[in-house]
Design a protein around this motif. Structure first.
Motif, PDB file in Angstrom:
ATOM      1  N   GLN A 131       0.836  -1.200   0.000  1.00 62.82           N
ATOM      2  CA  GLN A 131       0.000   0.000   0.000  1.00 62.82           C
ATOM      3  C   GLN A 131       0.879   1.262   0.000  1.00 62.82           C
ATOM      4  N   LEU A 132       1.913   1.275   0.843  1.00 60.05           N
ATOM      5  CA  LEU A 132       2.812   2.420   0.917  1.00 60.05           C
ATOM      6  C   LEU A 132       3.572   2.610  -0.400  1.00 60.05           C
ATOM      7  N   ALA A 133       4.029   1.512  -0.982  1.00 62.36           N
ATOM      8  CA  ALA A 133       4.753   1.586  -2.258  1.00 62.36           C
ATOM      9  C   ALA A 133       3.862   2.164  -3.353  1.00 62.36           C
ATOM     10  N   ALA A 134       2.607   1.716  -3.402  1.00 64.10           N
ATOM     11  CA  ALA A 134       1.686   2.225  -4.425  1.00 64.10           C
ATOM     12  C   ALA A 134       1.404   3.709  -4.213  1.00 64.10           C
ATOM     13  N   ARG A 135       1.204   4.110  -2.951  1.00 62.50           N
ATOM     14  CA  ARG A 135       0.892   5.511  -2.649  1.00 62.50           C
ATOM     15  C   ARG A 135       2.061   6.440  -2.998  1.00 62.50           C
ATOM     16  N   LEU A 136       3.300   5.950  -2.825  1.00 60.89           N
ATOM     17  CA  LEU A 136       4.478   6.783  -3.077  1.00 60.89           C
ATOM     18  C   LEU A 136       5.068   6.585  -4.477  1.00 60.89           C
ATOM     19  N   ALA A 137       4.438   5.737  -5.285  1.00 64.94           N
ATOM     20  CA  ALA A 137       4.918   5.430  -6.641  1.00 64.94           C
ATOM     21  C   ALA A 137       6.330   4.838  -6.606  1.00 64.94           C
ATOM     22  N   LEU A 138       6.542   3.907  -5.665  1.00 66.73           N
ATOM     23  CA  LEU A 138       7.811   3.183  -5.539  1.00 66.73           C
ATOM     24  C   LEU A 138       7.525   1.702  -5.714  1.00 66.73           C
ATOM     25  N   SER A 139       8.573   0.931  -5.997  1.00 68.31           N
ATOM     26  CA  SER A 139       8.403  -0.522  -6.044  1.00 68.31           C
ATOM     27  C   SER A 139       8.462  -1.058  -4.612  1.00 68.31           C
ATOM     28  N   THR A 140       7.905  -2.240  -4.413  1.00 70.34           N
ATOM     29  CA  THR A 140       7.969  -2.833  -3.070  1.00 70.34           C
ATOM     30  C   THR A 140       9.415  -3.095  -2.664  1.00 70.34           C
ATOM     31  N   ALA A 141      10.269  -3.432  -3.645  1.00 71.69           N
ATOM     32  CA  ALA A 141      11.688  -3.670  -3.343  1.00 71.69           C
ATOM     33  C   ALA A 141      12.345  -2.398  -2.811  1.00 71.69           C
ATOM     34  N   GLN A 142      11.962  -1.241  -3.352  1.00 69.14           N
ATOM     35  CA  GLN A 142      12.522   0.020  -2.874  1.00 69.14           C
ATOM     36  C   GLN A 142      12.078   0.311  -1.444  1.00 69.14           C
ATOM     37  N   VAL A 143      10.826   0.019  -1.134  1.00 66.43           N
ATOM     38  CA  VAL A 143      10.316   0.243   0.225  1.00 66.43           C
ATOM     39  C   VAL A 143      11.006  -0.706   1.197  1.00 66.43           C
ATOM     40  N   ILE A 144      11.136  -1.971   0.808  1.00 69.63           N
ATOM     41  CA  ILE A 144      11.828  -2.958   1.656  1.00 69.63           C
ATOM     42  C   ILE A 144      13.248  -2.491   1.943  1.00 69.63           C
ATOM     43  N   THR A 145      13.966  -2.093   0.898  1.00 70.50           N
ATOM     44  CA  THR A 145      15.360  -1.667   1.046  1.00 70.50           C
ATOM     45  C   THR A 145      15.459  -0.409   1.902  1.00 70.50           C
ATOM     46  N   TRP A 146      14.546   0.551   1.689  1.00 69.33           N
ATOM     47  CA  TRP A 146      14.590   1.776   2.477  1.00 69.33           C
ATOM     48  C   TRP A 146      14.411   1.457   3.961  1.00 69.33           C
ATOM     49  N   PHE A 147      13.434   0.618   4.294  1.00 65.91           N
ATOM     50  CA  PHE A 147      13.198   0.268   5.702  1.00 65.91           C
ATOM     51  C   PHE A 147      14.379  -0.507   6.284  1.00 65.91           C
ATOM     52  N   GLN A 148      14.977  -1.400   5.527  1.00 64.17           N
ATOM     53  CA  GLN A 148      16.162  -2.128   6.016  1.00 64.17           C
ATOM     54  C   GLN A 148      17.298  -1.154   6.307  1.00 64.17           C
ATOM     55  N   ASN A 149      17.542  -0.254   5.373  1.00 63.15           N
ATOM     56  CA  ASN A 149      18.614   0.724   5.563  1.00 63.15           C
ATOM     57  C   ASN A 149      18.319   1.655   6.735  1.00 63.15           C
ATOM     58  N   ARG A 150      17.062   2.037   6.890  1.00 61.16           N
ATOM     59  CA  ARG A 150      16.697   2.954   7.978  1.00 61.16           C
ATOM     60  C   ARG A 150      16.842   2.268   9.333  1.00 61.16           C
ATOM     61  N   ARG A 151      16.487   0.986   9.417  1.00 63.02           N
ATOM     62  CA  ARG A 151      16.690   0.245  10.680  1.00 63.02           C
ATOM     63  C   ARG A 151      18.168   0.108  10.994  1.00 63.02           C
ATOM     64  N   ALA A 152      18.990  -0.115   9.979  1.00 63.38           N
ATOM     65  CA  ALA A 152      20.443  -0.214  10.182  1.00 63.38           C
ATOM     66  C   ALA A 152      20.997   1.120  10.668  1.00 63.38           C
ATOM     67  N   LYS A 153      20.505   2.225  10.098  1.00 62.46           N
ATOM     68  CA  LYS A 153      20.954   3.562  10.522  1.00 62.46           C
ATOM     69  C   LYS A 153      20.544   3.824  11.966  1.00 62.46           C
ATOM     70  N   LEU A 154      19.326   3.449  12.325  1.00 64.02           N
ATOM     71  CA  LEU A 154      18.860   3.625  13.702  1.00 64.02           C
ATOM     72  C   LEU A 154      19.745   2.845  14.669  1.00 64.02           C
ATOM     73  N   LYS A 155      20.084   1.626  14.296  1.00 63.46           N
ATOM     74  CA  LYS A 155      20.943   0.792  15.145  1.00 63.46           C
ATOM     75  C   LYS A 155      22.314   1.439  15.327  1.00 63.46           C
ATOM     76  N   ARG A 156      22.904   1.934  14.239  1.00 62.19           N
ATOM     77  CA  ARG A 156      24.208   2.618  14.333  1.00 62.19           C
ATOM     78  C   ARG A 156      24.125   3.850  15.224  1.00 62.19           C
TER      79      ARG A 156
END
Length: 180
Positions: free
Chosen positions: A130-155
């Motif tokens: 739903q978020l990917a469709a609303r933002l005109a992104l692919s699901t892979a881009q949303v998955i990758t963004w959230f993975q990277n953001r969680r890694a940044k939060l951890k750092r």
């Protein structure tokens, strides 16, 4: 076992004698010394100089393996020298599939992703789609963004913990100077 009566396929030998190229039956048992194996001509001796018969399955396997590894060694050497290895028929390989360029998210997309991340660190597949469709992104881009953001939060959290630990290690007088 003999082949079935209705089979047109020839019987393929897989016995030790067949693989090693020895005649069936071998030498009769006895106290006498065994005769040395006959030397094959260099061409029939196989690529490594082993003593296999030219029609032996073992010789064919050895020849195939040596050709395969020779090609691999050549490719590895060329790659180590920074050259592109040749293809199977001596031609240059077709151009490699290029890596996708880095996605430049718009400010609106980043704002929406960050707002959602503040509420929810992990998305369900339905929420992600739903978020990917609303933002005109692919699901892979949303998955990758959230993975990277969680890694940044951890750092960032680890860095804060290290800062707090180093401040706690300081004597109170040094803390007073930092506060002033």
């Amino acid at each position: 076992l003999p082949p079935p009566a209705n089979s047109n396929k020839p019987l393929t030998p897989f016995g030790i004698e067949d693989i090693l190229g020895r005649p069936r039956g071998g030498s009769p048992p006895g106290p006498g010394p065994a005769a040395p194996p006959a030397r094959l001509p260099e061409k029939a001796a196989g690529p490594r100089g082993g003593g296999c018969a030219p029609s032996s399955p073992l010789c064919a396997l050895e020849e195939l393996a040596s050709k395969t590894f020779q090609g691999l060694e050549l490719g590895v050497l060329q790659a180590a020298e920074g050259r592109e290895p040749l293809g199977a028929l001596g031609q240059r390989p077709a151009c490699k599939k290029r890596r996708k360029s880095r996605t430049a998210f718009t400010n609106q997309q980043i704002y929406e992703l960050e707002q959602r991340f503040l509420r929810q660190k992990y998305l369900s597949p339905a929420d992600r789609d739903q978020l990917a469709a609303r933002l005109a992104l692919s699901t892979a881009q949303v998955i990758t963004w959230f993975q990277n953001r969680r890694a940044k939060l951890k750092r960032d959290l680890e860095e804060l913990r290290a800062d707090v630990a180093s401040l706690q290690a300081l004597p109170p007088a040094a803390l007073q100077q930092l506060a002033a």
